[in-house]
Design an enzyme around this catalytic site. Sequence first.
Site, PDB file in Angstrom:
ATOM      1  N   LYS A 103     -10.121   0.796  -2.198  1.00 53.39           N
ATOM      2  CA  LYS A 103     -10.188   0.394  -0.792  1.00 53.39           C
ATOM      3  C   LYS A 103     -11.522   0.787  -0.156  1.00 53.39           C
ATOM      4  CE  LYS A 103      -7.465   0.926   3.490  1.00 53.39           C
ATOM      5  NZ  LYS A 103      -6.311   1.631   4.083  1.00 53.39           N
TER       6      LYS A 103
ATOM      7  N   GLU B 102       0.844  -1.189   0.000  1.00 59.76           N
ATOM      8  CA  GLU B 102       0.000   0.000   0.000  1.00 59.76           C
ATOM      9  C   GLU B 102       0.883   1.244   0.000  1.00 59.76           C
ATOM     10  OE1 GLU B 102      -3.897   1.660   2.429  1.00 59.76           O
ATOM     11  OE2 GLU B 102      -2.302   0.673   3.565  1.00 59.76           O
TER      12      GLU B 102
ATOM     13  N   CYS C 233      -5.024  -3.331   3.496  1.00 63.26           N
ATOM     14  CA  CYS C 233      -4.738  -2.867   4.846  1.00 63.26           C
ATOM     15  C   CYS C 233      -5.917  -3.018   5.823  1.00 63.26           C
ATOM     16  CB  CYS C 233      -4.234  -1.425   4.788  1.00 63.26           C
ATOM     17  SG  CYS C 233      -3.227  -0.962   6.235  1.00 63.26           S
TER      18      CYS C 233
END
Length: 270
Positions: free
Chosen positions: A119, A46, A159
């Site tokens: 995301k 990321e 994440c």
Amino acid sequence: MNEAKTFNIAAIQMISTPHVEENIATARRLVAEAVQQGAQLVLLPEYWPIMGRHDSDKVAIAEAVGKGPIQHFMAGLAKEHKIYLIGGTLPLISPEAGKVLNATLVYGPDGEQVSHYDKIHLFNFTKGEESYDEARTISYGKDVTTFDAPCGKVGLSVCYDLRFPELYRAMGNCSLIVMPAAFTYTTGQAHWEILLRARAIENQCYVLAAAQGGKHPNGRRTWGHSMLIDPWGEIKAVLPEGEGVISGAIDPEFMRSVRESLPALRHRKL
């Protein structure tokens, strides 16, 4: 690809800086190292193109879909090495003013984009002097995303997504889940490994995690520990800190044996 054959994969660990050109050079070098180790699919972490001194720095370099030097680099690198390249995340221009989409772009061996995931879950954490709120500069993604590779279905996540198991159930039956991340040192030390192993165990698939791993010029410290985990939850490779590559293989026969001996996926009731 014959299902009996293994498929070689690798994750890149970086300590990204505020300078895109520096990070591109590092990614180029480490991806080449992964390919030398036999990788057919490579995952970047990321925020690999930039870990700015301010949250707004990523907004300033955001690219439109299909345009810009970061995307051009990733497409060219995938084509050069004839690999599947999962581009960690990069900032793409959002419809919301002053914000970006934290996007994972996937390129095939021909250099063409094959998938795009924004995301969904945005990190928010406050403890003592540590404080993060990604929603200040990032727009929420909406769509659960997978793509087909020679190893089978690959599920895309980033994440903070790791804490939401319902996302992975919504992907369906995957052979591989990828997790580019920039976990903080605090939350990574507490939860990173156990959550990654849980996702591998409950979905009975491989999990490949590419992390940021060290002290960044902006003062932030990330946890690292990029790793590959098999469907039984065993860690096959790990890199605690610093730049580098971890690699291994997806073994379809082993995954099948795990699912046959403990058919939990078939036992689901909800």
